[in-house]
Design an enzyme around this catalytic site. Structure first.
Site, PDB file in Angstrom:
ATOM      1  N   HIS A  95     -15.819  -9.585   1.695  1.00  0.00           N
ATOM      2  CA  HIS A  95     -14.765 -10.514   2.092  1.00  0.00           C
ATOM      3  C   HIS A  95     -14.958 -11.871   1.437  1.00  0.00           C
ATOM      4  O   HIS A  95     -14.038 -12.431   0.831  1.00  0.00           O
ATOM      5  CB  HIS A  95     -14.769 -10.660   3.624  1.00  0.00           C
ATOM      6  CG  HIS A  95     -13.735 -11.615   4.135  1.00  0.00           C
ATOM      7  ND1 HIS A  95     -14.019 -12.935   4.405  1.00  0.00           N
ATOM      8  CD2 HIS A  95     -12.426 -11.453   4.367  1.00  0.00           C
ATOM      9  CE1 HIS A  95     -12.919 -13.532   4.809  1.00  0.00           C
ATOM     10  NE2 HIS A  95     -11.932 -12.667   4.799  1.00  0.00           N
ATOM     11  N   LYS A 127       0.833  -1.200   0.000  1.00  0.00           N
ATOM     12  CA  LYS A 127       0.000   0.000   0.000  1.00  0.00           C
ATOM     13  C   LYS A 127       0.869   1.252   0.000  1.00  0.00           C
ATOM     14  O   LYS A 127       0.641   2.174  -0.791  1.00  0.00           O
ATOM     15  CB  LYS A 127      -0.902  -0.023   1.242  1.00  0.00           C
ATOM     16  CG  LYS A 127      -2.111   0.867   1.142  1.00  0.00           C
ATOM     17  CD  LYS A 127      -2.973   0.770   2.404  1.00  0.00           C
ATOM     18  CE  LYS A 127      -3.705  -0.558   2.490  1.00  0.00           C
ATOM     19  NZ  LYS A 127      -4.233  -0.823   3.849  1.00  0.00           N
ATOM     20  N   GLY A 152      -5.712 -10.604   7.126  1.00  0.00           N
ATOM     21  CA  GLY A 152      -5.706 -10.879   8.575  1.00  0.00           C
ATOM     22  C   GLY A 152      -5.275  -9.696   9.423  1.00  0.00           C
ATOM     23  O   GLY A 152      -5.302  -9.744  10.652  1.00  0.00           O
ATOM     24  N   ARG A 154      -3.214   3.110   8.550  1.00  0.00           N
ATOM     25  CA  ARG A 154      -3.482   1.942   7.700  1.00  0.00           C
ATOM     26  C   ARG A 154      -2.303   0.990   7.729  1.00  0.00           C
ATOM     27  O   ARG A 154      -1.163   1.404   7.598  1.00  0.00           O
ATOM     28  CB  ARG A 154      -3.717   2.411   6.250  1.00  0.00           C
ATOM     29  CG  ARG A 154      -4.496   3.696   6.139  1.00  0.00           C
ATOM     30  CD  ARG A 154      -4.496   4.281   4.731  1.00  0.00           C
ATOM     31  NE  ARG A 154      -5.159   3.431   3.770  1.00  0.00           N
ATOM     32  CZ  ARG A 154      -5.234   3.713   2.466  1.00  0.00           C
ATOM     33  NH1 ARG A 154      -4.645   4.812   1.986  1.00  0.00           N
ATOM     34  NH2 ARG A 154      -5.849   2.904   1.648  1.00  0.00           N
ATOM     35  N   TYR A 165      11.138 -34.685 -18.298  1.00  0.00           N
ATOM     36  CA  TYR A 165       9.684 -34.548 -18.228  1.00  0.00           C
ATOM     37  C   TYR A 165       9.198 -34.642 -16.789  1.00  0.00           C
ATOM     38  O   TYR A 165       9.902 -35.134 -15.909  1.00  0.00           O
ATOM     39  CB  TYR A 165       8.985 -35.613 -19.088  1.00  0.00           C
ATOM     40  CG  TYR A 165       9.087 -37.025 -18.554  1.00  0.00           C
ATOM     41  CD1 TYR A 165       8.156 -37.513 -17.633  1.00  0.00           C
ATOM     42  CD2 TYR A 165      10.125 -37.872 -18.955  1.00  0.00           C
ATOM     43  CE1 TYR A 165       8.257 -38.788 -17.126  1.00  0.00           C
ATOM     44  CE2 TYR A 165      10.233 -39.151 -18.452  1.00  0.00           C
ATOM     45  CZ  TYR A 165       9.298 -39.610 -17.541  1.00  0.00           C
ATOM     46  OH  TYR A 165       9.401 -40.879 -17.030  1.00  0.00           O
ATOM     47  N   CYS A 185       7.576 -38.927 -11.397  1.00  0.00           N
ATOM     48  CA  CYS A 185       6.200 -39.416 -11.479  1.00  0.00           C
ATOM     49  C   CYS A 185       5.499 -39.378 -10.126  1.00  0.00           C
ATOM     50  O   CYS A 185       4.383 -39.835  -9.983  1.00  0.00           O
ATOM     51  CB  CYS A 185       6.169 -40.827 -12.051  1.00  0.00           C
ATOM     52  SG  CYS A 185       7.022 -42.021 -11.017  1.00  0.00           S
ATOM     53  N   MET A 198      -4.749  -5.569  10.872  1.00  0.00           N
ATOM     54  CA  MET A 198      -5.601  -4.606  11.559  1.00  0.00           C
ATOM     55  C   MET A 198      -6.445  -3.809  10.572  1.00  0.00           C
ATOM     56  O   MET A 198      -6.008  -3.477   9.493  1.00  0.00           O
ATOM     57  CB  MET A 198      -4.724  -3.636  12.338  1.00  0.00           C
ATOM     58  CG  MET A 198      -5.522  -2.744  13.265  1.00  0.00           C
ATOM     59  SD  MET A 198      -4.595  -1.312  13.800  1.00  0.00           S
ATOM     60  CE  MET A 198      -4.924  -0.176  12.470  1.00  0.00           C
ATOM     61  N   SER A 226      12.911 -42.783 -13.359  1.00  0.00           N
ATOM     62  CA  SER A 226      11.744 -41.977 -13.052  1.00  0.00           C
ATOM     63  C   SER A 226      11.736 -41.796 -11.538  1.00  0.00           C
ATOM     64  O   SER A 226      11.729 -42.781 -10.795  1.00  0.00           O
ATOM     65  CB  SER A 226      10.479 -42.680 -13.528  1.00  0.00           C
ATOM     66  OG  SER A 226       9.358 -41.921 -13.155  1.00  0.00           O
ATOM     67  N   ARG A 282      -3.565  -1.281  -6.584  1.00  0.00           N
ATOM     68  CA  ARG A 282      -2.743  -2.499  -6.553  1.00  0.00           C
ATOM     69  C   ARG A 282      -3.180  -3.394  -7.704  1.00  0.00           C
ATOM     70  O   ARG A 282      -4.273  -3.215  -8.247  1.00  0.00           O
ATOM     71  CB  ARG A 282      -2.894  -3.239  -5.226  1.00  0.00           C
ATOM     72  CG  ARG A 282      -4.322  -3.701  -4.986  1.00  0.00           C
ATOM     73  CD  ARG A 282      -4.475  -4.382  -3.641  1.00  0.00           C
ATOM     74  NE  ARG A 282      -5.879  -4.360  -3.264  1.00  0.00           N
ATOM     75  CZ  ARG A 282      -6.343  -4.632  -2.053  1.00  0.00           C
ATOM     76  NH1 ARG A 282      -5.521  -4.923  -1.090  1.00  0.00           N
ATOM     77  NH2 ARG A 282      -7.631  -4.597  -1.813  1.00  0.00           N
TER      78      ARG A 282
HETATM   79  P1  ADP Z   1      -7.623  -2.222   3.486  1.00  0.00           P
HETATM   80  O1  ADP Z   1      -6.220  -2.706   3.461  1.00  0.00           O
HETATM   81  O2  ADP Z   1      -8.519  -3.047   4.314  1.00  0.00           O
HETATM   82  O3  ADP Z   1      -8.154  -1.938   2.126  1.00  0.00           O
HETATM   83  P2  ADP Z   1      -7.251   0.610   3.755  1.00  0.00           P
HETATM   84  O4  ADP Z   1      -6.070   1.090   4.501  1.00  0.00           O
HETATM   85  O5  ADP Z   1      -7.148   0.669   2.293  1.00  0.00           O
HETATM   86  O6  ADP Z   1      -7.582  -0.838   4.269  1.00  0.00           O
HETATM   87  O7  ADP Z   1      -8.481   1.448   4.232  1.00  0.00           O
HETATM   88  C1  ADP Z   1      -9.771   1.037   4.008  1.00  0.00           C
HETATM   89  C2  ADP Z   1     -10.595   2.207   3.542  1.00  0.00           C
HETATM   90  O8  ADP Z   1     -10.480   3.279   4.439  1.00  0.00           O
HETATM   91  C3  ADP Z   1     -10.172   2.794   2.215  1.00  0.00           C
HETATM   92  O9  ADP Z   1     -10.678   2.113   1.153  1.00  0.00           O
HETATM   93  C4  ADP Z   1     -10.757   4.161   2.297  1.00  0.00           C
HETATM   94  O10 ADP Z   1     -12.098   4.137   1.936  1.00  0.00           O
HETATM   95  C5  ADP Z   1     -10.627   4.484   3.744  1.00  0.00           C
HETATM   96  N1  ADP Z   1      -9.456   5.346   3.937  1.00  0.00           N
HETATM   97  C6  ADP Z   1      -8.178   4.984   4.151  1.00  0.00           C
HETATM   98  N2  ADP Z   1      -7.391   6.047   4.236  1.00  0.00           N
HETATM   99  C7  ADP Z   1      -8.176   7.136   4.062  1.00  0.00           C
HETATM  100  C8  ADP Z   1      -7.951   8.519   4.018  1.00  0.00           C
HETATM  101  N3  ADP Z   1      -6.739   9.043   4.137  1.00  0.00           N
HETATM  102  N4  ADP Z   1      -9.014   9.323   3.809  1.00  0.00           N
HETATM  103  C9  ADP Z   1     -10.240   8.795   3.652  1.00  0.00           C
HETATM  104  N5  ADP Z   1     -10.525   7.508   3.676  1.00  0.00           N
HETATM  105  C10 ADP Z   1      -9.497   6.674   3.880  1.00  0.00           C
HETATM  106 MG    MG Z   2      -7.721  -0.699   0.895  1.00  0.00          MG
END
Ligand code: ADP
Ligand code: MG
Ligand code: MG
Length: 889
Positions: free
Chosen positions: A468, A26, A105, A96, A864, A844, A107, A777, A352
């Protein structure tokens, strides 16, 4: 000193996409988007190394980190025009997590950080919108208390629902500023009561609490499980991104959304995504309100009457479309994007390479190669070999009758049938006992990963295409129907309430992940289509690969399937499988029970024509392609009855004394059959068995050559050799029979005699064994068992423990143990080639269909690999990728 904090914002960044290992996926992509001049809220990334340092110091922030973050944060403040902690113009932040690989998994993101009783008033003043400010504050309290302080999420929902009911509000957006304040007061009180500590008012305390929580989440149970399932090393660590907030919940000119540059389900080259007006963060994927389609085309297709972004915010939409094109061309791959619009202004929050189904992956790779964006070789490299499995799955026969009991979104394609289970634990339990299940949940969370893996299909009541369940199921290639809102789960009674009445646990349903339908019972399925994009990629793969791909097959059905999947011969035909059929096992038993050679030969004479017709059919199907036939391998007692009842029955059939049969069964009993009287040891004790099989092979070769016009070159394989003398003995018998058949038929037949290398001694003595063997083999199943000294059938329980305790990082029966078993393979290859430079070398064991093991086979230089029919396409692709990466390095 190493740099631990990297800034981004205002059209430039200290890092870039190349710094993925240090900044996480990210962070690296946020930096890259800044460098491209895209609108990204400014922020900073704390490196993954810092996470490792945090753990080395016993979960302490390394010295000086606070100062570095402070310094960077004031620069972020300068870019944003407001400062963190400032009472007049407060900068609010998102915190984030972001590891090298995307990790569900981890936070959850904390938004609106920096709000407190004072800054919320500043926010209200500045924005002129009190409702917005207090909505943001209550969101922050809710998220922070849950994610960082560990408060129960439900407790907040209860308070909110309770207040809304009291006030008669339907939607969150109906709640007024004063009402939010009441709710906030209740939130704070609840936190203090439940957690025994007040909600932190100091923004800096909030910030460090959140950063610590991101680092800590790297070692939470969810993340550890995820890493185990996906082979992500713990040493990678996670980065933390601290970023200026932008607000999608700032009224009706604001919005937040997610998008894919192409359809992640079908691969169709069209922008695809969802958004919500006046919403924030995960609202879109949380299923609280039904998201709207980004494009008009998407809206029309989904039959929605809610306006698209294209219609409702045309300017922001146009800018966004421009950016998606730039990003796709820049990364030369389909992108998965997150964005927010604050009062009409577009902000990019994430990009991504998007996860996609195998079908979409093929289409995208082929189209990008055709467009010249990537080379055919790159296209081949873009497909995860294991994912082809999804395409080899059956789909529902369009002619079959569909008893539809519900429907939802086509979240992950393919069809699956199974018994209903309602919990992940039940799914895991059932799959352990070999039952096929459909996991039915209201929605899934990362805690369900185990159950999702165990299930044939996944059905959720809530959630969209980006929920999810949908994302994870697509990644796993498991069919999934999400958001089947017409169904209800009564979890207490374990019932599924459908259009057609109630179903219970254990009832069979079928999911059509391609249409979103839920069907009662099981339904006729169709085999998959192997042309089109699949065919194109396979063509490119075949052009790139060096190793041949054969199949392990003994039945005509398997052999035909393997040919349709592109097998270039049979690498292992296990003849014993041919002896278990009703009429044959009788003769086999007669042979085993005979007390002299004549008796055995008489019984074998009955088996000869059956064995010959088996081989003829296989040779005909293979139409001149090489076929390796292994002589009888398992211990003889496997063919005998076990229980007293069975013994009595068989004795009756054979007309022998039950006691005699019982004592023969007793005699043949072995303490360790795997290491017992089997393989070439049988052929040495009873050469007439090998002779009969050889005769069947050669006579079949003559017949098949006649019927197909393609000469057959049989490869006769002697199993479980450890001494050259063993092979010499058996080979002499084979050669003698071959001469006889050639003479009788007047046909010349070229053939090879070789051996399995499946015992460590054979690998060690490969130079000498190669004097007699024309091919090797590698039987890596047995070689793994004998190298480790563990039996595969007994290993499941403790190998699991080994993995959990980090003693081994993968199951050596699934992916070859390169350092041990692999070393033996490497050695035998070298020694074999020293003696006989043109010796044919193949594998094999089960590993022949495992991409990582195939890479190893390429490195060693095998000719092979051979694998089960359904893995043939996977092996072709994996062999191509191995060859491509070998020429690149
Ligand atoms: P994940 O890895 O679960 O996608 P993110 O870090 O991308 O988590 O955050 C999830 C959501 O939080 C983003 O899609 C966005 O909508 C919101 N978000 C994250 N950072 C910001 C920010 N700086 N301003 C506004 N919304 C944010
Ligand atoms: Mg995200
Ligand atoms: Mg998330």
């Amino acid at each position: 000193m190493t740099k631990r904090v990297y800034l981004f914002g205002d059209g430039k960044a200290e890092g870039s996409a190349r710094d993925r290992n240090l900044l996480g996926g990210k962070g690296a992509n946020l930096a890259e988007m800044c460098n491209l001049g895209l609108p990204v809220p400014p922020g900073l990334t704390i490196t993954t190394d810092t996470c490792n340092a945090y753990y080395e110091a016993g979960r302490q922030f390394p010295e000086g980190l606070r100062d570095e973050v402070s310094a960077a944060l004031s620069k972020v403040g300068e870019m944003a025009g407001r400062q963190f902690g400032d009472a007049e113009h407060p900068l609010l932040l998102s915190v984030r997590s972001g590891a090298r690989a995307s990790m569900p998994g981890m936070m959850d993101t904390v938004l609106n950080l920096g709000l407190n009783d004072e800054t919320v008033r500043a926010m209200a003043r500045e924005s002129g919108d009190e409702g917005f400010a207090y909505d943001s504050y209550r969101r922050f309290i809710q998220m922070y208390a849950n994610v960082v302080m560990g408060a129960d999420h439900e407790a907040f929902e209860e308070i909110l629902e309770d207040e809304k009911a009291r006030l008669g509000h339907e939607l969150d957006t109906d709640v007024s500023a004063e009402e939010w304040q009441t709710i906030i007061a209740r939130y704070k009180q609840m936190i203090e009561e439940e957690l025994g500590t007040p909600f932190p008012q100091d923004p800096h305390e909030q910030l460090w609490g959140a950063i610590g929580a991101v680092f800590s989440s790297w070692m939470n149970a969810r993340a550890i499980t995820y890493r185990q399932l996906h082979d992500v090393p713990a040493s990678w660590g996670t980065a933390v991104n601290v970023q200026a907030m932008v607000f999608g919940n700032f009224g009706n000119t604001s919005a937040t959304g997610v998008a894919f540059t192409r359809n992640p389900s079908t691969g169709e080259n069209r922008l695809y995504g969802e958004f919500l007006i006046n919403a924030q963060g995960e609202d879109v994927v949380a299923g609280i309100r039904t998201p709207q389609s980004l494009t008009e085309a998407g809206r029309i297709e989904s039959g929605s009457d809610k306006p698209s972004l294209e219609k409702s915010m045309p300017e922001a939409f146009a800018e966004f479309v421009e950016i998606t094109k730039r990003l796709e061309n820049h990364y030369r791959d389909m992108q998965d994007l997150e964005f927010t619009i604050e009062r009409g202004k577009l902000w990019m929050l994430q990009t991504r390479n998007g996860k996609r189904t195998a079908r979409a992956a093929l289409k995208i790779a082929v189209e990008m190669a055709d467009a010249g964006l990537i080379s055919p070789q790159e296209a081949v490299g873009r497909i995860e070999p294991g994912s082809l499995d999804q395409l080899l799955h059956p789909t529902i026969d369009p002619k079959a009758e569909r008893n539809i009991i519900g429907s939802g979104l086509p979240a992950s394609p393919g069809a699956a049938t199974g018994e209903i289970v309602f919990t992940s634990e039940d799914a895991v339990e059932a799959s352990r006992t070999g039952r096929k299940v459909i996991l039915v949940r209201v929605e899934t969370s990362p805690e369900d990963i185990h159950g999702m893996h165990a299930a044939e299909g996944i059905l959720t009541i809530r959630g969209g295409m980006t929920s999810h369940a949908a994302v994870v199921a697509r990644g796993m290639g498991t069919p999934c129907v999400s958001g089947a809102g017409g169904l209800r789960i009564d979890s207490r009674r374990k019932r599924l309430l459908t259009l057609a009445g109630e179903l219970g646990e254990g009832d069979t349903i079928t999911l059509d992940g391609s249409s979103g339908q839920v069907l009662k019972g099981s339904v006729a399925m169709l085999q998959p289509e192997l042309s089109g994009d699949f065919g194109r990629i396979m063509e490119w793969a075949d052009a790139a690969r060096q190793m041949k791909v054969r199949t392990n097959a003994e039945t005509p059905a398997d052999a035909r399937a393997a040919r349709s999947f592109g097998a270039e011969g049979i690498g292992l035909c296990r003849t014993e499988h041919m002896f278990f059929e009703e009429d044959r096992i009788i003769s086999m038993r007669e042979m085993i029970l005979a007390d002299n050679e004549d008796g055995r030969r008489a019984a074998l004479a009955k088996l000869l024509p059956m064995q010959r017709s088996d081989f003829t059919e296989l040779f005909e199907i293979m139409n001149g392609l090489p076929v390796t036939i292994r002589l009888l391998d398992p211990p003889l007692h496997e063919f005998l009855p076990k229980s007293p009842e069975e013994i009595a029955e068989v004795a009756g059939l054979l007309g022998v004394d039950p006691d005699l049969l019982a004592s023969r069964v007793e005699e043949l009993h072995e303490f360790n059959p795997m290491l017992g009287h089997r393989g070439c040891r049988l052929a040495i004790s009873y050469p007439e068995i090998a002779e009969m099989q050889t005769r069947a092979i050669f006579e079949a070769a003559v017949e098949a050559a006649k019927s197909t016009g393609a000469p057959v070159e049989p490869e006769i394989m002697v199993p479980l050799v450890s001494l050259r003398e063993e092979l010499d003995y058996v080979k002499a018998r084979i050669d003698a029979v071959a001469r006889q058949v050639i003479e009788e038929s007047g046909q010349s037949i070229t053939y090879l005699v070789g051996t399995m290398i499946e015992l460590p001694r054979a690998a060690i003595r490969a130079a000498r064994i190669a004097e007699a063997a024309e091919f090797f083999s590698f039987g890596t199943n047995d070689l793994t068992q004998t190298t480790f000294g563990i039996s595969r059938d007994d290993a499941a329980s403790f190998l699991q423990t080994y993995r959990q305790k980090g003693i081994i990082d993968h199951d050596p029966f699934v992916s070859i143990d390169v350092e041990g078993v692999g070393e033996l393979v490497r050695m035998a290859t070298e020694k074999g080639r020293q003696t006989r430079p043109d010796i044919k070398l193949g594998i094999c064991g089960e590993h022949g269909g495992d991409p990582a093991s195939i890479r190893f086979c390429q490195q060693v230089g095998l000719d092979y690999v051979s694998c089960s029919p359904f893995r043939v396409p996977i092996a072709r692709l994996a062999a191509a990728q191995a060859a491509i990466s070998a020429t690149e390095s």
